[in-house]
Write a protein that holds these residues in place. Structure first.
Motif, mmCIF file in Angstrom:
data_model
loop_
_atom_site.group_PDB
_atom_site.id
_atom_site.type_symbol
_atom_site.label_atom_id
_atom_site.label_comp_id
_atom_site.label_asym_id
_atom_site.label_seq_id
_atom_site.Cartn_x
_atom_site.Cartn_y
_atom_site.Cartn_z
ATOM 1 N N MET A 299 35.635 14.203 63.018
ATOM 2 C CA MET A 299 34.841 12.999 63.016
ATOM 3 C C MET A 299 33.938 12.947 61.786
ATOM 4 N N ALA A 300 33.331 14.059 61.461
ATOM 5 C CA ALA A 300 32.462 14.103 60.282
ATOM 6 C C ALA A 300 33.271 13.861 59.009
ATOM 7 N N GLU A 301 34.498 14.355 58.988
ATOM 8 C CA GLU A 301 35.345 14.146 57.807
ATOM 9 C C GLU A 301 35.706 12.666 57.664
ATOM 10 N N ALA A 302 36.018 12.010 58.772
ATOM 11 C CA ALA A 302 36.320 10.578 58.736
ATOM 12 C C ALA A 302 35.100 9.784 58.286
ATOM 13 N N PHE A 303 33.927 10.187 58.740
ATOM 14 C CA PHE A 303 32.695 9.520 58.332
ATOM 15 C C PHE A 303 32.484 9.690 56.827
ATOM 16 N N HIS A 304 32.729 10.872 56.327
ATOM 17 C CA HIS A 304 32.577 11.135 54.890
ATOM 18 C C HIS A 304 33.601 10.343 54.079
ATOM 19 N N MET A 305 34.833 10.297 54.552
ATOM 20 C CA MET A 305 35.879 9.572 53.819
ATOM 21 C C MET A 305 35.602 8.074 53.779
ATOM 22 N N GLY A 306 34.970 7.542 54.820
ATOM 23 C CA GLY A 306 34.686 6.116 54.879
ATOM 24 C C GLY A 306 33.685 5.649 53.845
ATOM 25 N N GLY A 307 32.876 6.552 53.334
ATOM 26 C CA GLY A 307 31.923 6.203 52.279
ATOM 27 C C GLY A 307 30.656 5.546 52.803
ATOM 28 N N TRP A 308 29.955 4.857 51.897
ATOM 29 C CA TRP A 308 28.644 4.298 52.224
ATOM 30 C C TRP A 308 28.708 3.246 53.328
ATOM 31 N N GLY A 309 29.844 2.571 53.471
ATOM 32 C CA GLY A 309 29.964 1.514 54.478
ATOM 33 C C GLY A 309 29.869 2.005 55.902
ATOM 34 N N MET A 310 30.014 3.300 56.093
ATOM 35 C CA MET A 310 29.910 3.855 57.441
ATOM 36 C C MET A 310 28.474 3.808 57.956
ATOM 37 N N PHE A 311 27.505 3.899 57.063
ATOM 38 C CA PHE A 311 26.108 3.939 57.505
ATOM 39 C C PHE A 311 25.642 2.634 58.143
ATOM 40 N N PRO A 312 25.803 1.467 57.486
ATOM 41 C CA PRO A 312 25.391 0.240 58.174
ATOM 42 C C PRO A 312 26.234 -0.047 59.414
ATOM 43 N N THR A 313 27.509 0.305 59.366
ATOM 44 C CA THR A 313 28.361 0.099 60.533
ATOM 45 C C THR A 313 27.854 0.927 61.706
ATOM 46 N N LEU A 314 27.479 2.162 61.435
ATOM 47 C CA LEU A 314 26.970 3.028 62.490
ATOM 48 C C LEU A 314 25.628 2.522 63.025
ATOM 49 N N VAL A 315 24.729 2.133 62.142
ATOM 50 C CA VAL A 315 23.406 1.661 62.577
ATOM 51 C C VAL A 315 23.541 0.416 63.446
ATOM 52 N N PHE A 316 24.281 -0.593 62.961
ATOM 53 C CA PHE A 316 24.433 -1.821 63.732
ATOM 54 C C PHE A 316 25.208 -1.574 65.023
ATOM 55 N N GLY A 317 26.202 -0.686 64.964
ATOM 56 C CA GLY A 317 26.976 -0.367 66.159
ATOM 57 C C GLY A 317 26.157 0.354 67.214
ATOM 58 N N LEU A 318 25.286 1.266 66.784
ATOM 59 C CA LEU A 318 24.429 1.966 67.755
ATOM 60 C C LEU A 318 23.399 1.020 68.355
#
Length: 117
Positions: free
Chosen positions: A1-20
């Motif tokens: 999971m951490a590897e997928a998050f890293h591969m996704g790049g910066w776009g994972m951060f806003p997606t995670l924040v809004f999703g949470l």
């Protein structure tokens, strides 16, 4: 999971924040179903999906931009970049599914409530 998050790049951060935030609003709605939480869930759901889409598009643009810089033998490497960019969409969809489950519980509980007189 951490590897997928890293591969996704910066776009994972806003997606995670809004999703949470969406997940928290949906769980709150499931616990105490009130109409005022519905617009918040809808807008956060759209925002989560759009953030995932933006991360995917920006990652795809970056992958396609560098095609000219690689050798002809390795020009198919852009497919790897698109695969990495898809992690943004995957995260958004996973958070939307979890939130939808909680929202469905809240909607069911709301339908079982006595109408106010």
């Amino acid at each position: 999971m951490a590897e997928a998050f890293h591969m996704g790049g910066w776009g994972m951060f806003p997606t995670l924040v809004f999703g949470l935030l969406l997940l928290a609003a949906s769980v709150r709605y499931a616990i105490s179903p009130e109409r005022r939480f519905v617009p918040l869930q809808v807008s956060l759901g759209i925002l989560t999906l759009v953030a995932g889409g933006l991360g995917f598009v920006s990652g795809t643009i970056k992958s396609l931009t560098y095609i000219g810089a690689v050798d002809p033998d390795t020009r198919w490497i852009w497919l790897v970049g698109i695969g990495e960019s898809l992690n943004n969409i995957g995260l958004a969809l996973a958070l939307l599914v979890l939130s939808s489950i909680a929202a469905t519980v809240g909607a069911y509980r709301f339908s079982q409530m006595e109408p106010a007189r």
